[in-house]
Every structure is written in C-alpha cells, then in structure tokens.
Design a protein around this motif. Sequence first.
Motif, PDB file in Angstrom:
ATOM      1  N   ASP A 154       3.521   2.417   4.208  1.00  0.00           N
ATOM      2  CA  ASP A 154       2.583   2.754   5.753  1.00  0.00           C
ATOM      3  C   ASP A 154       2.560   4.130   5.044  1.00  0.00           C
ATOM      4  OD1 ASP A 154       4.140   0.380   6.960  1.00  0.00           O
ATOM      5  OD2 ASP A 154       5.153   1.637   7.884  1.00  0.00           O
ATOM      6  N   ALA A 155       2.799   4.400   4.547  1.00  0.00           N
ATOM      7  CA  ALA A 155       2.360   6.599   4.172  1.00  0.00           C
ATOM      8  C   ALA A 155       0.997   5.908   3.179  1.00  0.00           C
ATOM      9  CB  ALA A 155       3.041   6.925   3.388  1.00  0.00           C
ATOM     10  N   ALA A 156       1.023   5.350   2.339  1.00  0.00           N
ATOM     11  CA  ALA A 156      -0.457   4.860   1.821  1.00  0.00           C
ATOM     12  C   ALA A 156      -1.414   4.371   3.040  1.00  0.00           C
ATOM     13  CB  ALA A 156      -0.112   3.682   0.796  1.00  0.00           C
ATOM     14  N   ASN A 157      -0.894   3.745   3.645  1.00  0.00           N
ATOM     15  CA  ASN A 157      -1.889   2.854   4.269  1.00  0.00           C
ATOM     16  C   ASN A 157      -3.116   4.405   5.603  1.00  0.00           C
ATOM     17  OD1 ASN A 157      -3.526   1.017   6.086  1.00  0.00           O
ATOM     18  ND2 ASN A 157      -2.083   1.652   7.298  1.00  0.00           N
ATOM     19  N   GLU A 158      -1.594   5.101   5.818  1.00  0.00           N
ATOM     20  CA  GLU A 158      -1.501   6.217   6.995  1.00  0.00           C
ATOM     21  C   GLU A 158      -2.525   7.405   6.014  1.00  0.00           C
ATOM     22  OE1 GLU A 158       1.071  10.044   8.892  1.00  0.00           O
ATOM     23  OE2 GLU A 158       2.246   8.001   8.203  1.00  0.00           O
ATOM     24  N   ALA A 199      -4.207   4.282  -4.575  1.00  0.00           N
ATOM     25  CA  ALA A 199      -3.499   3.375  -5.644  1.00  0.00           C
ATOM     26  C   ALA A 199      -2.155   4.756  -5.186  1.00  0.00           C
ATOM     27  CB  ALA A 199      -4.396   4.055  -6.768  1.00  0.00           C
ATOM     28  N   ILE A 200      -1.124   4.205  -6.106  1.00  0.00           N
ATOM     29  CA  ILE A 200      -0.052   5.002  -5.989  1.00  0.00           C
ATOM     30  C   ILE A 200       0.633   5.270  -7.213  1.00  0.00           C
ATOM     31  CG2 ILE A 200       2.857   4.893  -5.034  1.00  0.00           C
ATOM     32  CD1 ILE A 200       1.282   2.647  -2.839  1.00  0.00           C
ATOM     33  N   VAL A 201       0.824   6.462  -6.927  1.00  0.00           N
ATOM     34  CA  VAL A 201       1.579   6.715  -8.707  1.00  0.00           C
ATOM     35  C   VAL A 201       2.700   7.449  -8.517  1.00  0.00           C
ATOM     36  CG1 VAL A 201       1.249   8.845  -9.794  1.00  0.00           C
ATOM     37  CG2 VAL A 201      -0.231   8.042  -9.385  1.00  0.00           C
ATOM     38  N   ILE A 202       3.708   6.740  -9.313  1.00  0.00           N
ATOM     39  CA  ILE A 202       5.459   6.798  -8.217  1.00  0.00           C
ATOM     40  C   ILE A 202       6.076   7.363 -10.038  1.00  0.00           C
ATOM     41  CG2 ILE A 202       7.404   5.762  -8.710  1.00  0.00           C
ATOM     42  CD1 ILE A 202       6.227   2.920  -7.714  1.00  0.00           C
ATOM     43  N   GLY A 203       6.625   8.201  -9.620  1.00  0.00           N
ATOM     44  CA  GLY A 203       7.812   8.741 -10.902  1.00  0.00           C
ATOM     45  C   GLY A 203       8.675   8.162 -11.980  1.00  0.00           C
ATOM     46  N   PRO A 220      -2.746  -0.272  -6.433  1.00  0.00           N
ATOM     47  CA  PRO A 220      -2.534  -0.392  -7.808  1.00  0.00           C
ATOM     48  C   PRO A 220      -1.749   0.541  -8.077  1.00  0.00           C
ATOM     49  CG  PRO A 220      -5.210   0.392  -7.989  1.00  0.00           C
ATOM     50  CD  PRO A 220      -4.663  -0.182  -6.460  1.00  0.00           C
ATOM     51  N   ILE A 221      -0.698   0.487  -8.423  1.00  0.00           N
ATOM     52  CA  ILE A 221       0.298   1.632  -9.270  1.00  0.00           C
ATOM     53  C   ILE A 221       0.841   1.732 -10.506  1.00  0.00           C
ATOM     54  CG2 ILE A 221       2.793   1.630  -9.186  1.00  0.00           C
ATOM     55  CD1 ILE A 221       2.432   0.920  -6.151  1.00  0.00           C
ATOM     56  N   HIS A 222       0.839   3.327 -10.881  1.00  0.00           N
ATOM     57  CA  HIS A 222       0.442   4.310 -11.839  1.00  0.00           C
ATOM     58  C   HIS A 222       1.898   4.846 -12.083  1.00  0.00           C
ATOM     59  CE1 HIS A 222      -3.228   3.778 -11.645  1.00  0.00           C
ATOM     60  NE2 HIS A 222      -4.073   3.846 -11.201  1.00  0.00           N
ATOM     61  N   TYR A 223       2.774   5.066 -12.954  1.00  0.00           N
ATOM     62  CA  TYR A 223       3.872   5.139 -13.330  1.00  0.00           C
ATOM     63  C   TYR A 223       3.525   6.718 -14.042  1.00  0.00           C
ATOM     64  CZ  TYR A 223       5.435   1.062 -11.942  1.00  0.00           C
ATOM     65  OH  TYR A 223       6.176  -0.095 -10.850  1.00  0.00           O
ATOM     66  N   GLN A 224       4.257   7.953 -14.013  1.00  0.00           N
ATOM     67  CA  GLN A 224       4.137   9.331 -14.167  1.00  0.00           C
ATOM     68  C   GLN A 224       5.204   9.765 -14.428  1.00  0.00           C
ATOM     69  OE1 GLN A 224       1.341  10.852 -15.406  1.00  0.00           O
ATOM     70  NE2 GLN A 224       2.570  12.848 -15.748  1.00  0.00           N
ATOM     71  N   ASP A 225       5.726  10.413 -16.319  1.00  0.00           N
ATOM     72  CA  ASP A 225       6.704  11.331 -16.050  1.00  0.00           C
ATOM     73  C   ASP A 225       7.199  11.604 -15.488  1.00  0.00           C
ATOM     74  OD1 ASP A 225       8.518  12.126 -17.637  1.00  0.00           O
ATOM     75  OD2 ASP A 225       7.001  12.708 -19.259  1.00  0.00           O
ATOM     76  N   GLU A 226       8.424  12.211 -15.278  1.00  0.00           N
ATOM     77  CA  GLU A 226       8.345  13.427 -14.297  1.00  0.00           C
ATOM     78  C   GLU A 226       9.658  13.695 -14.712  1.00  0.00           C
ATOM     79  OE1 GLU A 226      12.751  10.843 -11.581  1.00  0.00           O
ATOM     80  OE2 GLU A 226      10.107  11.379 -10.866  1.00  0.00           O
TER      81      GLU A 226
END
Length: 130
Positions: free
Chosen positions: A45-49, A54-58, A88-94
């Motif tokens: 929902d936040a991505a849409n809002e 794309a989304i970046v997940i830790g 698309p989902i990306h991952y980032q070192d957190e």
Amino acid sequence: MRLLAVDLGDKRTGLATGDTETGSAFPIETLHIARGVALVQAVADAANEHGADAIVIGLPLNMDDSEGPRAAISRSFGEAVEAICKLPIHYQDERLTSFEAETRRRGQPTGPGSDAFAAVVMLEEFLATD
C-alpha cells in the motif's frame, strides 16, 4: 525512478522514499505491524501511495558478508511483497544503519522514528552505489 525503502523488523518496520534522479531520501513512517501478511500488504500500500517504481529491502548481512537466517527472512519478505505489488525488488546491505539512524535522530523527539531513519540511511547507500 521513485523508490520505497523498507527496514524490516520483527515488530517495527521503517519506510523511506527516495528518487534516483535527485539522489535524495526522506523518512516516511515506522509501521508497528508484526512481520506477516498485514505487513506485506502495508508495504505494498505504501509503495502504491508514494508512486514507487521499485522497492529496496534491507538485507542484514553478517560481518563476513555471508547471509544468515535474518537475510533469508528479508528475501522471503521481498518475494511476498513482489507477488502482491508486481514491482522490482532490490536488496541493500543494512549493516550499521540503525546505529547511523540513531546518531542522526538525536535531539528529534518526534517524527517518524529511528526505523524510518534506518531506511533512509539504507536507501542513501543504495542510491550512492546505483
């Protein structure tokens, strides 16, 4: 491209938004939802809002760069979010983002919370390497 960053937690998940064109990132909010279907839907929902492309997940890597059980949880969560929002989902070192977020947030008693600031730090790192 507009991005939504997700600092996934067991009980709290920080969200931030940013843009590849400007290289800027801003905290949105901290969701107080336990990991599960409701959290997946809230992130979608936040991505849409926020008009995310794309989304970046830790991705919580170990200090030796290996992936442990927490990284597997993040990847599984990313797959669930991708299935719902089709982005698309990306991952980032957190690693160490929470420490940096607390440092930045000192003296700010109100606002979106340290989890959202951790998402900002992670997104800034993603934007710097993209």
